[in-house]
Motif scaffolding. Structure first.
Motif, mmCIF file in Angstrom:
data_model
loop_
_atom_site.group_PDB
_atom_site.id
_atom_site.type_symbol
_atom_site.label_atom_id
_atom_site.label_comp_id
_atom_site.label_asym_id
_atom_site.label_seq_id
_atom_site.Cartn_x
_atom_site.Cartn_y
_atom_site.Cartn_z
ATOM 1 N N PHE A 250 0.821 -1.204 0.000
ATOM 2 C CA PHE A 250 0.000 0.000 0.000
ATOM 3 C C PHE A 250 0.862 1.264 0.000
ATOM 4 C CE2 PHE A 250 -3.378 -2.906 1.408
ATOM 5 C CZ PHE A 250 -4.385 -2.495 0.549
ATOM 6 N N ALA A 251 2.020 1.216 0.608
ATOM 7 C CA ALA A 251 2.929 2.366 0.516
ATOM 8 C C ALA A 251 3.380 2.570 -0.925
ATOM 9 C CB ALA A 251 4.128 2.157 1.438
ATOM 10 N N ALA A 252 3.721 1.471 -1.611
ATOM 11 C CA ALA A 252 4.133 1.578 -3.011
ATOM 12 C C ALA A 252 2.985 2.047 -3.894
ATOM 13 C CB ALA A 252 4.662 0.227 -3.495
ATOM 14 N N LEU A 253 1.774 1.541 -3.634
ATOM 15 C CA LEU A 253 0.610 1.977 -4.407
ATOM 16 C C LEU A 253 0.357 3.468 -4.209
ATOM 17 C CD1 LEU A 253 -1.799 0.975 -6.180
ATOM 18 C CD2 LEU A 253 -3.096 0.751 -4.057
ATOM 19 N N PHE A 254 0.500 3.936 -2.984
ATOM 20 C CA PHE A 254 0.289 5.349 -2.656
ATOM 21 C C PHE A 254 1.296 6.229 -3.390
ATOM 22 C CE2 PHE A 254 0.772 8.925 0.442
ATOM 23 C CZ PHE A 254 -0.522 9.411 0.350
ATOM 24 N N VAL A 255 2.563 5.876 -3.310
ATOM 25 C CA VAL A 255 3.611 6.697 -3.928
ATOM 26 C C VAL A 255 3.493 6.675 -5.447
ATOM 27 C CG1 VAL A 255 6.106 6.899 -4.251
ATOM 28 C CG2 VAL A 255 5.175 6.452 -1.971
ATOM 29 N N SER A 256 3.271 5.504 -6.036
ATOM 30 C CA SER A 256 3.195 5.418 -7.497
ATOM 31 C C SER A 256 2.000 6.181 -8.047
ATOM 32 C CB SER A 256 3.135 3.953 -7.938
ATOM 33 O OG SER A 256 1.963 3.314 -7.430
ATOM 34 N N THR A 257 0.885 6.194 -7.312
ATOM 35 C CA THR A 257 -0.282 6.957 -7.762
ATOM 36 C C THR A 257 -0.029 8.458 -7.653
ATOM 37 O OG1 THR A 257 -1.705 5.134 -7.003
ATOM 38 C CG2 THR A 257 -2.772 7.228 -7.476
ATOM 39 N N ILE A 258 0.664 8.885 -6.618
ATOM 40 C CA ILE A 258 1.035 10.301 -6.505
ATOM 41 C C ILE A 258 1.851 10.724 -7.717
ATOM 42 C CG2 ILE A 258 2.461 11.930 -5.202
ATOM 43 C CD1 ILE A 258 1.648 10.483 -2.668
ATOM 44 N N LEU A 259 2.817 9.884 -8.113
ATOM 45 C CA LEU A 259 3.678 10.225 -9.248
ATOM 46 C C LEU A 259 2.885 10.344 -10.548
ATOM 47 C CD1 LEU A 259 6.749 7.921 -8.473
ATOM 48 C CD2 LEU A 259 6.580 10.405 -8.184
ATOM 49 N N ILE A 260 1.792 9.622 -10.665
ATOM 50 C CA ILE A 260 0.952 9.736 -11.862
ATOM 51 C C ILE A 260 0.255 11.083 -11.907
ATOM 52 C CG2 ILE A 260 -1.120 8.810 -12.989
ATOM 53 C CD1 ILE A 260 -0.292 6.046 -11.960
ATOM 54 N N PHE A 261 -0.169 11.598 -10.752
ATOM 55 C CA PHE A 261 -1.037 12.776 -10.735
ATOM 56 C C PHE A 261 -0.308 14.094 -10.531
ATOM 57 C CE2 PHE A 261 -4.210 9.538 -10.363
ATOM 58 C CZ PHE A 261 -5.340 10.102 -10.948
ATOM 59 N N VAL A 262 0.932 14.083 -10.078
ATOM 60 C CA VAL A 262 1.662 15.346 -9.910
ATOM 61 C C VAL A 262 1.750 16.117 -11.231
ATOM 62 C CG1 VAL A 262 3.934 16.323 -9.453
ATOM 63 C CG2 VAL A 262 2.923 14.745 -7.828
ATOM 64 N N PRO A 263 2.157 15.491 -12.352
ATOM 65 C CA PRO A 263 2.238 16.259 -13.610
ATOM 66 C C PRO A 263 0.887 16.797 -14.078
ATOM 67 C CG PRO A 263 3.500 14.226 -13.767
ATOM 68 C CD PRO A 263 2.679 14.123 -12.525
ATOM 69 N N LEU A 264 -0.199 16.074 -13.811
ATOM 70 C CA LEU A 264 -1.514 16.568 -14.214
ATOM 71 C C LEU A 264 -1.886 17.822 -13.440
ATOM 72 C CD1 LEU A 264 -3.494 13.204 -14.450
ATOM 73 C CD2 LEU A 264 -2.482 14.528 -16.307
#
Length: 866
Positions: A250-264
Motif C-alpha cells: 500500500f505504501a508503493a501503491l500510494f507513492v506510485s499513484t502520486i507520481l501519476i497525478f503530480v504532472p496533471l
C-alpha cells in the motif's frame, strides 16, 4: 471522501489585481540551481540502485535461490509473482544506471519544448486545453479507484489509499505549476508501469500474498497473515514478512499513484495562470463535471477497463501533442497498457463483464457425483475475482431426473424451497415438493434477486406476483440470458433495478406474504464516498423494520447469509431480527454456500418443516451491538475501540508520514504550517462524509445517485466562490455561527426522523442538511484563502488536515456517523480559534499575487470525486 480545499476557492476581483506578468519574461523565468541539479542526479542514481537491489532480492527469493522452499513444497504463486516483479524492477534500475545521464539530458530538452508549447497557447486554445486536462484529472482519478479495487481485493477495502494519493498528487502539482519544466510525459510511463505491474500481480494470484495482519473485520477473500501458534515464543518470520508485504504494497501503491497525478496538477495550474480567476475556475469546474458525466456514461454502457484507459489515453495524448517525442513515447506506453488490460477481458470461459459496480467473471458451473462425472447446472459468477453467486437449474423435472446421482442438487433445491416448506398448510398430509400440499403465496418480495434462483423458487411454488430487486443490472442480465428456468421472463415477475432500501421505502405496507433476503453480501463492493459497504444499510435494524412494515400479519421473512451458527455476525443478525419482530427466529443450515437461514414471522412458528434441512441452535455471544443506520458496520466485531481493525489506523498513519515528508519537501522547509487551514481540511472531510451517508439512506446507494451527488458538490463549490466574489467583505464570525448552527441542526435532526414525515420531506430535508454546512464551510475557506499570504503554507497545512480527516473518518467505526458532526464541529472551532489576524498586509509581488489568485480559483481536482 473529501478534504478542506473542496470547500471552496476564494479569489480577488479582476480589477483588484495588477495586470498579469507574461509567463516567459526573464524576471519570472526560474534560474538553474546547480546544487539542485546535483541533488537530482544523486537522487536518480540512488533510486536506480535501490530498484536494482530490491529487484535482485525479489528475483532471488522468487526463483528459490534465497530462502528456498522445502523439497516437497511446490512453487507457490507469490514466489512466481516476486520473480516477475523482481526482474522488471531490476532491469528498470539497471537501465537507469547505464543510460540515466543521457536520458536526463534528452528528456530535459523535451520537457522544455513541451512547456514552451503550453505557454504559447492563448485564448480559446488555452481554454480548451484546460477543460481537457480537468476532465482527464477527475476521470483518471475515478478510473484508478475503481480499477485498483477490481484488480486486487485488498485494495477494494482500502480505497482511501488511492483517493488520498490522487488528491495529494494533484495538489503537489498545483504547487509546482511555475517550474521551468512540465513533467507531463512521465504520466504515461508511470501509469503503464503501475497498470502492468498490478495486472501481473493479479494474474499471479497476488490476492493470496496480500494477507491481512489482524482479523477484526470480515474481509471477503482476503487471507490472514500466518502466526505459528504451535510455537508462539519463536520468531514469527513468516508473519512479519507477510505483514511487511501488506503495508509495503500500500505504501508503493500510494507513492506510485502520486507520481501519476503530480504532472496533471502541474499542467492544470500552469494553464490557469493567464486567465482571470473566475474564468479559470469556471473552465476547471466544467471539465470536472464533464469528467463525472463521462465516467457515468462509461459505467452505464458497461465498458471494460480497456475502454476506460483508452479514453484517458486520448486526453493524455491531446495534452502531449506539443512535443512529438513525448507523445510518441506516451503512445507506445499506452499501447502496451491497453494490450495488457485487454488480455484480461478476452472472451471465452472465464471472460469478464464490468457492470456499473464491479467486475463479474463468468464460468460454467456443474455438480459432481461420486465417480467424478459432472452435470452442467448453470453459471458460476465471481465478483472482483472471488466467488459471488451462481445460477442453478432446480426445475422439478431436472432435480427428479438427476437428484439421486447428484445429491448436491437436491440439497440446493431444499435450500431454496425452505420458505415455502414453512408456509405449508397446517394439517396437510403431503409429499415434499407437491404444489397442492403447500400454501401458494400471493405476493413475494426477493431482496437481492441476483441470478434468479430465489425468483425461480417462488414461481415453482405458485407465487402469483414476485417483485425482484437487484442493484446490479449486469447480474440481472446474466440471469435473464443464462438461467435455465428463465424466471425473469415470467409475466408474474416485476424486476426492479434499484437499491433495496430505496425500494422498500416506497413499497406499500402489508404488501407481501413472503419476503426473501437472498445471499446479499456485497463482498468488496464499497460505497464510493466512505468505508461503508454497499450492503451495510440493508442489514440494519431500520432496514428490517421497513421489511416488517411490508409484511402481512401472517407473513414470513427468510434471511439467508453466508455465516455459521456461531460468532458475532450470526449473533448480530439473530438479535436484530428478534428485536424487530419480537420473537427469536428459527435457524436452518442450508448446506449450500455456507448459508444459514433465519426464518421469522407468524408462519415461522407453524408446523411447517423443511425437508432435507437441519434446524440448528445458534450459539449467541454476549454484548454484541446491533447494526443501525448510524452504525451500519455489520462485519465488525463491535464498536469499542479495541474491536476496530488496526490496519486502518496503521495505513492512515503511514500515509500521513509519507504525505508530511512530501509536502514539507515540496513546499519548502521554511514554509511552516497554518493551524487554521489544517483544521479546515480535516473538518470539511467529516461533514461531507456524514452528509453523503444521509443522502445514501434517502436516495439509495446506486452509482447514478453517487454521480449526481459528486456533481452537486462541485456545483456547490462554485456557488460558495461566487458568493465570496460578489460579497466585498464576508464576515467570518457570522459564517462560523451559521456553520455551527447548520451542523447542530443536522446532528439533532437525523434523517431517520425526517423519513417518518414522508419521503419527499426526507429528500428535501436531507439535501438541505448536507448543502448548508458545505456551503458555509466553502465561504469560510474561500474568504480565508483570499486573505492568505503564503500559498504553499496553505497548501501543505490543508493536505495534512486531510490526513487528520481520514483518521477521524475511521473513528465512525466506533463513534457512528452521527457523531462525525460533533467531531467536525470541534475541528471547525479549532480553525476559528487559530484564525490568522491580519493587521497589516504588505503588497504582494505581481507574480505571487497571480499565483495566489490562480490557486484560489482552482478546484480540488484531487478531491472533488471518489
Amino acid at each position: 471522501m473529501a478534504v478542506g480545499p473542496r470547500a471552496g476557492r476564494g479569489w480577488r476581483r479582476r480589477q483588484e489585481l495588477p495586470s498579469p506578468t507574461p509567463i516567459n519574461t526573464p524576471s519570472l523565468r526560474p534560474q538553474p540551481n546547480h546544487d539542485a541539479t546535483r541533488a537530482e542526479r544523486a537522487g536518480f542514481a540512488l533510486l536506480s540502485a535501490g530498484l536494482c537491489a530490491i529487484g535482485g532480492l525479489a528475483s532471488a527469493w522468487g526463483s528459490g535461490w534465497l530462502l528456498p522452499p522445502a523439497a516437497d513444497v511446490a512453487q507457490t504463486p507469490h514466489r512466481v509473482t516476486a520473480l516477475y516483479l523482481g526482474l522488471a524492477l531490476g532491469l528498470s534500475g539497471l537501465a537507469g544506471l547505464c543510460f540515466g545521464r543521457r536520458w536526463r539530458t534528452s528528456a530535459g530538452a523535451a520537457l522544455e519544448r513541451l512547456t514552451a508549447g503550453v505557454d504559447a497557447l492563448t485564448g480559446r486554445s488555452r481554454a480548451l486545453e484546460l477543460v481537457a486536462v480537468s476532465i482527464l484529472g477527475l476521470f483518471l482519478e475515478v478510473l484508478l479507484i475503481r480499477w485498483h479495487a477490481s484488480e486486487l481485493r485488498a485494495a477494494a477495502y482500502f480505497k482511501n489509499v488511492t483517493l488520498l494519493a490522487c488528491f495529494l498528487g494533484l495538489g503537489l502539482g498545483f504547487a509546482a505549476a511555475n517550474r521551468v519544466r512540465l513533467s507531463l510525459p512521465t504520466v504515461p510511463l508511470a501509469l503503464a508501469a503501475q497498470v502492468i505491474v498490478l495486472s501481473l500481480m493479479g494474474a499471479r494470484n497476488a490476492d493470496e500474498v496480500l494477507r491481512l495482519p489482524v482479523a477484526r473485520e470480515w474481509l471477503w477473500g482476503v487471507p490472514l497473515a500466518e502466526w505459528d501458534w504451535s510455537a508462539p515464543d519463536a520468531p514469527q518470520f513468516r508473519y512479519w514478512l507477510q505483514t511487511s508485504v501488506f503495508y509495503g504494497f500500500f505504501a508503493a501503491l500510494f507513492v506510485s499513484t502520486i507520481l501519476i497525478f503530480v504532472p496533471l496538477g502541474q499542467l492544470t495550474g500552469r494553464l490557469m495562470r493567464t486567465f482571470s480567476p473566475l474564468k479559470a475556475y469556471t473552465l476547471n469546474i466544467l471539465g470536472s463535471l464533464a469528467g463525472v458525466v463521462l465516467f457515468g456514461v462509461v459505467s452505464y454502457l458497461w465498458w471494460p477497463p480497456a475502454a476506460w484507459f483508452a479514453g484517458a489515453g486520448v486526453l493524455l495524448l491531446f495534452a502531449l501533442r506539443h512535443e512529438a517525442k513525448g507523445a510518441a513515447i506516451g503512445g507506445v506506453c499506452l499501447v502496451c497498457l491497453l494490450a495488457v488490460v485487454s488480455s484480461e477481458d478476452a472472451g471465452g470461459p472465464g471472460h469478464s463483464i464490468h457492470s456499473p459496480y464491479q467486475r463479474l467473471q463468468i464460468e460454467p458451473d456443474s455438480v459432481q457425483d461420486e465417480t467424478g462425472r459432472h452435470l452442467d447446472t448453470g453459471l458460476l459468477i465471481s465478483a472482483n475475482k472471488a466467488y459471488h453467486l451462481r445460477t442453478v437449474n432446480l426445475a422439478r423435472e431436472f432435480v427428479e431426473a438427476n437428484g439421486d446421482r447428484f445429491p448436491r442438487l437436491r440439497q440446493m433445491s431444499a435450500a431454496y424451497d425452505l420458505p415455502y416448506a414453512l408456509l405449508m398448510r397446517p394439517g396437510a398430509a403431503s409429499q415434499p415438493g407437491s404444489r397442492d400440499s403447500q400454501f401458494p403465496p400471493e405476493s413475494v418480495l426477493v431482496v437481492g434477486a441476483g441470478g434468479g434462483n430465489d425468483v425461480a423458487a417462488a414461481l415453482r411454488h405458485g407465487a402469483a406476483r414476485v417483485d425482484a430487486v437487484e442493484i446490479d443490472p449486469a447480474i440481472l442480465q446474466l440471469g435473464r440470458r443464462h438461467h435455465a428456468e428463465r424466471p425473469y421472463s415470467d409475466p408474474c415477475v416485476a424486476v426492479h433495478v434499484d437499491d433495496a432500501r430505496a425500494f422498500m421505502r416506497h413499497a406499500a405496507a402489508e404488501s407481501y406474504d413472503l419476503i426473501v433476503f437472498g445471499l446479499l453480501d456485497s463482498h468488496t463492493l464499497l460505497s464510493g464516498m466512505s468505508a461503508v459497504r454497499l450492503d451495510n444499510f440493508v442489514y440494519t435494524v431500520e432496514s428490517l423494520e421497513q421489511a416488517r412494515r411490508l409484511l402481512k400479519a401472517d407473513g414470513l421473512l427468510v434471511l439467508s447469509f453466508a455465516t455459521g451458527p456461531a460468532g458475532n455476525l450470526c449473533t448480530r443478525l439473530h438479535n436484530m431480527l428478534e428485536a424487530v419482530f419480537g420473537q427469536a427466529p428459527r435457524c436452518f443450515d442450508l448446506g449450500y454456500d455456507n448459508g444459514l437461514a433465519f426464518a421469522v414471522g407468524e408462519a415461522a412458528a407453524g408446523p411447517g418443516s423443511p425437508a432435507g434441512l437441519r434446524e440448528v441452535a445458534v450459539e449467541l455471544k454476549p454484548d454484541v451491538v446491533l447494526a443501525t443506520d448510524d452504525w451500519p458496520f455489520l462485519y465488525l466485531q463491535g464498536r469499542q475501540w479495541r474491536d476496530l481493525p488496526p490496519p486502518y489506523f496503521v495505513l492512515v498513519g503511514m500515509l500521513g508520514v509519507i504525505s508530511t515528508i512530501w509536502i514539507l519537501a515540496g513546499a519548502g522547509r521554511k514554509t511552516g504550517l497554518s493551524p487554521h487551514f489544517f483544521f479546515l481540511g480535516g473538518a470539511f472531510l467529516l461533514i461531507e462524509v456524514k452528509g453523503i451517508t444521509e443522502l445514501a439512506l434517502v436516495f439509495g446507494t446506486t452509482w447514478l445517485v453517487s454521480s449526481i451527488v459528486i456533481a452537486g458538490i462541485l456545483t456547490l463549490i462554485l456557488l460558495a466562490n461566487l458568493f465570496v466574489t460578489l460579497l466585498p467583505k464576508p464576515r467570518l464570525l457570522v459564517h462560523y455561527g451559521l456553520l455551527a448552527a447548520s451542523i447542530l441542526v443536522g446532528y439533532f435532526v437525523p434523517v431517520s426522523r425526517l423519513l417518518e414525515w414522508g419521503w419527499w420531506t426526507a429528500a428535501v430535508g436531507a439535501t438541505i442538511l448536507l448543502l448548508m454546512p458545505l456551503f458555509f464551510a466553502g465561504v469560510i475557506f474561500a474568504t480565508s484563502l483570499r486573505q492568505a499570504i503564503s500559498l504553499p503554507r496553505v497548501f501543505a497545512s490543508n493536505l495534512l488536515g486531510a490526513i487528520l480527516g481520514g483518521l477521524c473518518e475511521y473513528g465512525s467505526l466506533a463513534l457512528g456517523f452521527r457523531n462525525l458532526y460533533l467531531l467536525g464541529l470541534v475541528l471547525y472551532a479549532a480553525s476559528f480559534l487559530t484564525l490568522p489576524r491580519y493587521r497589516s498586509r504588505p503588497p504582494a509581488e505581481p507574480a505571487a499575487t497571480e499565483r495566489l489568485s490562480t490557486r484560489a480559483s482552482s478546484t480540488t481536482s484531487g478531491g472533488e470525486a471518489e
